[in-house]
Design an enzyme around this catalytic site. Structure first.
Site, PDB file in Angstrom:
ATOM      1  N   HIS A 148       0.845  -1.199   0.000  1.00 37.04           N
ATOM      2  CA  HIS A 148       0.000   0.000   0.000  1.00 37.04           C
ATOM      3  C   HIS A 148       0.880   1.248   0.000  1.00 37.04           C
ATOM      4  O   HIS A 148       2.085   1.182   0.257  1.00 37.04           O
ATOM      5  CB  HIS A 148      -0.971   0.004   1.193  1.00 37.04           C
ATOM      6  CG  HIS A 148      -0.326   0.147   2.538  1.00 37.04           C
ATOM      7  ND1 HIS A 148      -1.028   0.475   3.673  1.00 37.04           N
ATOM      8  CD2 HIS A 148       0.964   0.002   2.948  1.00 37.04           C
ATOM      9  CE1 HIS A 148      -0.211   0.526   4.710  1.00 37.04           C
ATOM     10  NE2 HIS A 148       0.993   0.239   4.296  1.00 37.04           N
ATOM     11  N   CYS A 167       5.943   6.138   4.462  1.00 40.52           N
ATOM     12  CA  CYS A 167       4.800   5.435   3.867  1.00 40.52           C
ATOM     13  C   CYS A 167       4.238   6.158   2.650  1.00 40.52           C
ATOM     14  O   CYS A 167       3.414   5.601   1.911  1.00 40.52           O
ATOM     15  CB  CYS A 167       3.691   5.240   4.907  1.00 40.52           C
ATOM     16  SG  CYS A 167       4.168   4.182   6.294  1.00 40.52           S
ATOM     17  N   HIS A 173       4.928   0.210  -0.361  1.00 33.39           N
ATOM     18  CA  HIS A 173       5.707  -0.770   0.401  1.00 33.39           C
ATOM     19  C   HIS A 173       4.751  -1.883   0.841  1.00 33.39           C
ATOM     20  O   HIS A 173       3.539  -1.753   0.738  1.00 33.39           O
ATOM     21  CB  HIS A 173       6.372  -0.120   1.623  1.00 33.39           C
ATOM     22  CG  HIS A 173       5.383   0.466   2.589  1.00 33.39           C
ATOM     23  ND1 HIS A 173       4.756   1.678   2.368  1.00 33.39           N
ATOM     24  CD2 HIS A 173       4.883  -0.020   3.750  1.00 33.39           C
ATOM     25  CE1 HIS A 173       3.919   1.920   3.363  1.00 33.39           C
ATOM     26  NE2 HIS A 173       3.971   0.908   4.222  1.00 33.39           N
ATOM     27  N   HIS A 175       3.511  -5.377   3.478  1.00 32.66           N
ATOM     28  CA  HIS A 175       3.433  -5.957   4.822  1.00 32.66           C
ATOM     29  C   HIS A 175       2.934  -7.396   4.734  1.00 32.66           C
ATOM     30  O   HIS A 175       2.187  -7.757   3.823  1.00 32.66           O
ATOM     31  CB  HIS A 175       2.455  -5.179   5.710  1.00 32.66           C
ATOM     32  CG  HIS A 175       2.848  -3.775   5.998  1.00 32.66           C
ATOM     33  ND1 HIS A 175       3.852  -3.447   6.884  1.00 32.66           N
ATOM     34  CD2 HIS A 175       2.370  -2.590   5.515  1.00 32.66           C
ATOM     35  CE1 HIS A 175       3.972  -2.122   6.942  1.00 32.66           C
ATOM     36  NE2 HIS A 175       3.089  -1.582   6.112  1.00 32.66           N
ATOM     37  N   ASP A 213      -4.962 -10.776  -0.827  1.00 39.44           N
ATOM     38  CA  ASP A 213      -3.607 -11.327  -0.791  1.00 39.44           C
ATOM     39  C   ASP A 213      -2.839 -11.029  -2.079  1.00 39.44           C
ATOM     40  O   ASP A 213      -3.355 -11.187  -3.190  1.00 39.44           O
ATOM     41  CB  ASP A 213      -3.687 -12.838  -0.567  1.00 39.44           C
ATOM     42  CG  ASP A 213      -2.340 -13.441  -0.212  1.00 39.44           C
ATOM     43  OD1 ASP A 213      -1.554 -12.770   0.487  1.00 39.44           O
ATOM     44  OD2 ASP A 213      -2.073 -14.586  -0.623  1.00 39.44           O
ATOM     45  N   HIS A 214      -1.587 -10.591  -1.897  1.00 41.47           N
ATOM     46  CA  HIS A 214      -0.689 -10.267  -3.012  1.00 41.47           C
ATOM     47  C   HIS A 214      -1.297  -9.219  -3.946  1.00 41.47           C
ATOM     48  O   HIS A 214      -1.307  -9.380  -5.174  1.00 41.47           O
ATOM     49  CB  HIS A 214      -0.310 -11.538  -3.790  1.00 41.47           C
ATOM     50  CG  HIS A 214       0.685 -12.378  -3.048  1.00 41.47           C
ATOM     51  ND1 HIS A 214       0.349 -13.158  -1.974  1.00 41.47           N
ATOM     52  CD2 HIS A 214       2.030 -12.544  -3.226  1.00 41.47           C
ATOM     53  CE1 HIS A 214       1.420 -13.779  -1.522  1.00 41.47           C
ATOM     54  NE2 HIS A 214       2.462 -13.428  -2.254  1.00 41.47           N
ATOM     55  N   GLU A 260      -0.157  -5.033  11.437  1.00 42.37           N
ATOM     56  CA  GLU A 260       0.576  -4.626  10.234  1.00 42.37           C
ATOM     57  C   GLU A 260       2.055  -4.974  10.355  1.00 42.37           C
ATOM     58  O   GLU A 260       2.709  -5.356   9.386  1.00 42.37           O
ATOM     59  CB  GLU A 260       0.394  -3.123  10.041  1.00 42.37           C
ATOM     60  CG  GLU A 260       0.933  -2.579   8.754  1.00 42.37           C
ATOM     61  CD  GLU A 260       0.601  -1.117   8.580  1.00 42.37           C
ATOM     62  OE1 GLU A 260      -0.336  -0.799   7.819  1.00 42.37           O
ATOM     63  OE2 GLU A 260       1.271  -0.273   9.226  1.00 42.37           O
TER      64      GLU A 260
END
Length: 271
Positions: A148, A167, A173, A175, A213-214, A260
């Site tokens: 995100h 951020c 980046h 998580h 996801d991903h 996170e």
């Protein structure tokens, strides 16, 4: 002034989800591999919360007495046992995580000022019971990986950096998010469940894990095209996604917790 103290204990035991009045097929449909004979085992971790005034000795309750009661009334009886056979209560209601927590409460409550039982079947599944008749809370933990970027579109990179720090960097980046979903409901008097765990996990997978996801949340999830995907907003959105389908299972969404990173997590209480 009341004080709460917590005591940790462990025991290893096996159990099986199987109702003799049901056919083998129905048991397998309802409980899956948990119905297979002769059962399976876990290393359970138990937390007992006690509450009271601090006495003249500086304690809520004598620690040696707490340890003795827990050992005698729970650990010595359950450790290295088959739960289905060890306590009479489990011949009436199956030894699910939530029901074990409830029965442990009933064995300890006459002897200790307990306010809560938290029982981990394994690190990603646990139940909590607080003496509310047949009501309990069950939590399952899942994870997904996503990227995100935190930036408001109407602000410059410098302005966004002042608000969001690193951020706000333009390429985002990632998580490894850990998601705890807690649901509350009444323990079924026969199955010992507040909800079928497979059904719950399927909903979490369909509504959250598969879509999230991903992904790059800002671009791949329509909601976050207009909403900044902070940990707080992600948690809130997941709660909104899950509330109705979980209610359709006959339980209520109690809490969503999103971790996170080891230093940053967020919780939304829904009930």
């Amino acid at each position: 002034m009341k004080c709460t103290v917590n005591r940790r204990a462990e025991f290893s035991a096996s159990h099986r989800y199987y109702l003799p009045e049901w056919s083998i097929t129905k048991n397998e449909e309802e409980f899956g591999a948990n119905s297979f004979s002769p059962g399976h085992g876990h290393n359970y971790v138990l937390f007992i919360s006690l509450e009271g005034e601090i006495n003249k000795y500086g304690m809520v309750e004598n620690l040696s007495f707490i340890k003795k009661i827990i050992k005698q009334r729970v650990i010595d009886e359950l450790n290295y046992s088959c739960l289905n056979n060890i306590w009479q209560e489990f011949s009436d209601t199956l030894p699910t995580t939530e029901n074990i927590a409830r029965i442990i409460w009933e064995h300890l409550y006459p002897h200790l000022p307990i306010t809560g039982i938290k029982l981990f079947e394994h690190p990603k599944l646990w139940a909590e019971y607080r003496g509310n008749d047949m009501q309990a809370t069950l939590t399952t933990q899942v994870h997904f990986s996503a990227a995100h970027r935190l930036a408001l579109p109407n602000l410059s990179l410098e302005e966004n950096t002042n608000i969001y720090g690193k951020c706000a960097r333009v390429h985002g980046h990632g998580h490894n998010y850990h998601l705890d979903i807690s649901v509350s409901g009444n323990i079924d008097v026969r199955t010992g469940m507040i909800v079928n765990l497979v059904d719950l996990q399927n909903i979490i997978n369909d509504y959250v894990i598969e879509p999230f996801d991903h992904t790059f949340l800002n671009k791949d999830i329509p909601y976050f095209v207009q909403t900044i995907p902070t940990a707080e907003n992600i948690t809130l959105y997941i709660a909104q996604l899950l509330e109705e389908p979980i209610r359709n299972l006959g339980v209520v969404l109690h809490k969503v917790k999103l971790t996170e990173s080891p230093n940053n997590s967020c919780e939304i209480y829904c009930s």
